[in-house]
Write an enzyme that holds these catalytic residues in place. Structure first.
Site, PDB file in Angstrom:
ATOM      1  N   PRO A 152       0.837  -1.208   0.000  1.00  0.00           N
ATOM      2  CA  PRO A 152       0.000   0.000   0.000  1.00  0.00           C
ATOM      3  C   PRO A 152       0.867   1.251   0.000  1.00  0.00           C
ATOM      4  O   PRO A 152       1.847   1.336   0.740  1.00  0.00           O
ATOM      5  CB  PRO A 152      -0.804  -0.127   1.297  1.00  0.00           C
ATOM      6  N   LEU A 153       0.503   2.212  -0.845  1.00  0.00           N
ATOM      7  CA  LEU A 153       1.310   3.415  -1.034  1.00  0.00           C
ATOM      8  C   LEU A 153       0.390   4.631  -1.148  1.00  0.00           C
ATOM      9  O   LEU A 153      -0.315   4.798  -2.149  1.00  0.00           O
ATOM     10  CB  LEU A 153       2.155   3.289  -2.304  1.00  0.00           C
ATOM     11  N   THR A 154       0.393   5.477  -0.148  1.00  0.00           N
ATOM     12  CA  THR A 154      -0.432   6.681  -0.178  1.00  0.00           C
ATOM     13  C   THR A 154       0.120   7.658  -1.213  1.00  0.00           C
ATOM     14  O   THR A 154       1.294   8.013  -1.171  1.00  0.00           O
ATOM     15  CB  THR A 154      -0.481   7.336   1.216  1.00  0.00           C
TER      16      THR A 154
ATOM     17  N   ALA B 151      -3.845   3.187   1.497  1.00  0.00           N
ATOM     18  CA  ALA B 151      -4.728   3.192   2.657  1.00  0.00           C
ATOM     19  C   ALA B 151      -5.977   4.022   2.357  1.00  0.00           C
ATOM     20  O   ALA B 151      -5.903   5.108   1.792  1.00  0.00           O
ATOM     21  CB  ALA B 151      -3.987   3.760   3.865  1.00  0.00           C
TER      22      ALA B 151
ATOM     23  N   GLN C 223      -6.927  -1.694   1.343  1.00  0.00           N
ATOM     24  CA  GLN C 223      -6.455  -1.509   2.713  1.00  0.00           C
ATOM     25  C   GLN C 223      -7.404  -0.585   3.473  1.00  0.00           C
ATOM     26  O   GLN C 223      -7.633   0.559   3.074  1.00  0.00           O
ATOM     27  CB  GLN C 223      -5.040  -0.935   2.761  1.00  0.00           C
TER      28      GLN C 223
ATOM     29  N   HIS D 194      -5.466  -2.206   8.195  1.00  0.00           N
ATOM     30  CA  HIS D 194      -4.234  -1.498   8.548  1.00  0.00           C
ATOM     31  C   HIS D 194      -4.135  -1.423  10.066  1.00  0.00           C
ATOM     32  O   HIS D 194      -4.824  -0.647  10.719  1.00  0.00           O
ATOM     33  CB  HIS D 194      -4.263  -0.098   7.938  1.00  0.00           C
TER      34      HIS D 194
ATOM     35  N   ASN E 299       1.968   1.070  11.666  1.00  0.00           N
ATOM     36  CA  ASN E 299       2.482   2.420  11.422  1.00  0.00           C
ATOM     37  C   ASN E 299       1.886   3.511  12.320  1.00  0.00           C
ATOM     38  O   ASN E 299       1.760   4.665  11.930  1.00  0.00           O
ATOM     39  CB  ASN E 299       2.287   2.804   9.951  1.00  0.00           C
TER      40      ASN E 299
ATOM     41  N   TYR F 178      -1.150   4.008  13.460  1.00  0.00           N
ATOM     42  CA  TYR F 178      -2.520   4.473  13.240  1.00  0.00           C
ATOM     43  C   TYR F 178      -3.455   3.881  14.304  1.00  0.00           C
ATOM     44  O   TYR F 178      -3.003   3.228  15.246  1.00  0.00           O
ATOM     45  CB  TYR F 178      -2.949   4.167  11.810  1.00  0.00           C
TER      46      TYR F 178
ATOM     47  N   ARG G 225      -2.256  -6.013   8.328  1.00  0.00           N
ATOM     48  CA  ARG G 225      -0.876  -5.525   8.276  1.00  0.00           C
ATOM     49  C   ARG G 225      -0.448  -5.101   9.676  1.00  0.00           C
ATOM     50  O   ARG G 225      -1.168  -4.366  10.360  1.00  0.00           O
ATOM     51  CB  ARG G 225      -0.769  -4.330   7.335  1.00  0.00           C
TER      52      ARG G 225
ATOM     53  N   ASN H 195       5.259   7.823  13.003  1.00  0.00           N
ATOM     54  CA  ASN H 195       4.076   8.471  13.583  1.00  0.00           C
ATOM     55  C   ASN H 195       4.095   8.459  15.111  1.00  0.00           C
ATOM     56  O   ASN H 195       3.065   8.288  15.756  1.00  0.00           O
ATOM     57  CB  ASN H 195       2.792   7.820  13.046  1.00  0.00           C
TER      58      ASN H 195
ATOM     59  N   GLY I 135      12.335  -2.894   2.564  1.00  0.00           N
ATOM     60  CA  GLY I 135      13.714  -2.883   2.097  1.00  0.00           C
ATOM     61  C   GLY I 135      14.180  -4.155   1.432  1.00  0.00           C
ATOM     62  O   GLY I 135      15.392  -4.412   1.366  1.00  0.00           O
TER      63      GLY I 135
ATOM     64  N   GLY J 135       7.334  -1.628  -2.048  1.00  0.00           N
ATOM     65  CA  GLY J 135       6.642  -0.363  -2.036  1.00  0.00           C
ATOM     66  C   GLY J 135       7.123   0.567  -3.125  1.00  0.00           C
ATOM     67  O   GLY J 135       6.664   0.510  -4.265  1.00  0.00           O
TER      68      GLY J 135
END
Length: 367
Positions: A23-25, A56, A98, A174, A177, A179, A226, A234, A300, A321
């Site tokens: 997932p890539l905002t 997301a 997501q 999600h 990260n 959230y 995830r 964050n 990575g 990603g």
């Protein structure tokens, strides 16, 4: 010997390979937080991924934390996403949505009626978000009341149903990260004294209620999650016992027989070894009888690391990603060990086609 490029079946999803688009905002939704025609092209271009996990997508207006991110709570949003899923499926791809609630990682200018964001806590995160004014400090949240928790669970459940109605092959919850759901998980954030705070059992309660509700609504075979056990993004400070917390959480997830668990190893977009953590031990908790969902690893991974992860059995699938941003044909490039396009960092968030749908694909005739 199983390889990165072999097909795989997990839950109700049959994927052509084991390469996942993470997932890539990208902050390119239109008015009403509706997916645009440009987003259709973007996802269609990347349909050769074994599985696409969308950017997301907020489950409610309250769940929004960044400018121009899409939603999945209105009729118009569902219709917009339906065009995306049809395009991906026409190319033979698989795509899951997501589901996102940012919790305290938001700004009151993005919230309904300018209200404060909600969280497990009243403590403001030391973090920034993307608003109409650019990057701003996030706003001070308010702690969710006990009587509001069922509403949050119901919104996740309805969002999952909306996703299936919009043609998705499934959803990813999600829970990473920093959230909302991770704000409940980590004792570095969650300072509640009720049944949703304190012990590991209490702190995992809301994520488990959400996932149980979604499974009952759309089925386990179309549901994934995830997690990011140690990422510091964050302002998600380390839990006092991250290994114990996430080992317990995954053990509790196993009876649900989820289609997959997607694990960010280390710091999201940063060092994989930010703090010690035993991902092999975590993986061993994800079992149920003679069945097994897909274990997806992320963060990575190079071509060599991804190939080794699948061959060794460390992972069933590997998520990429940023390489998918600049390489819509990443699967072919990985298969051929071909060079990757250079990423346009200036066009990651917001904008139009530049740095979004204008990356070239390989000339396969010349390879």
């Amino acid at each position: 010997m199983t390889t990165l490029f072999d097909p795989i079946h997990f839950g109700t999803i049959a994927a052509a390979n084991r390469i996942v688009m993470a997932p890539l905002t990208r902050n390119r939704a239109g008015a009403g937080h509706v997916p645009t025609p440009l987003m259709i092209t973007y996802y269609e271009q990347r349909s050769t991924a074994g599985l696409i996990i969308t950017e997301a997508t907020q489950i409610s207006p309250e769940g929004q934390g960044y400018l121009d991110t899409p939603g999945i709570y209105s009729t118009e949003q569902k219709e917009g996403w339906l065009h995306v899923t049809k395009a991906v499926h026409a190319k033979g791809g698989k795509i899951v949505l997501q589901l996102w609630h940012v919790g305290r990682i938001s700004h009151d200018s993005l919230q309904p009626d300018g209200a404060p964001p909600v969280s497990s806590t009243e403590r403001r995160a030391i973090s920034k978000t993307f608003t109409a004014q650019g990057f701003e400090d996030v706003s001070k949240p308010r702690a969710l009341r006990l009587d509001e928790i069922p509403r949050i669970v119901a919104e996740y459940r309805q969002a999952a149903r909306n996703a299936i109605d919009a043609g998705f092959d499934g959803v990813e919850v999600h829970c990473a990260n920093g959230y909302l759901l991770e704000q409940f998980l980590r004792d570095s954030i969650n300072d509640r004294t009720d049944n949703y705070g304190g012990s590991i059992e209490n702190r995992t309660r809301l994520p488990l209620e959400v996932l149980t509700a979604i499974v009952s609504e759309i089925g386990a075979g179309r549901t994934g999650v995830r997690i990011s056990p140690v990422t510091p993004v964050n302002d998600a400070q380390q839990d006092s016992d991250a290994q114990g917390l996430f080992n317990f959480f995954v053990e509790q997830l196993s009876p649900l027989k989820l289609a997959f668990i997607h694990v960010i190893e280390g710091a999201t977009g940063g060092p994989r070894d930010v703090v010690p953590f035993d991902y092999v031990a975590l993986h061993s908790r994800f079992k149920y009888g003679n069945e097994q969902g897909a274990w997806i690893v992320n963060n990575g991974y190079t071509r060599a690391l991804a190939i080794d992860a699948v061959i060794s059995g460390k992972a069933d699938m590997v998520a990429f990603g940023k390489p998918f941003i600049s390489n819509p044909d990443l699967v072919n490039r990985l298969r051929l060990d071909a060079p990757l396009n250079t990423l346009n960092n200036e066009a990651l968030y917001g904008g139009g086609a530049v740095g979004y749908t204008d990356y070239p694909e390989l000339d396969l005739a010349a390879t």
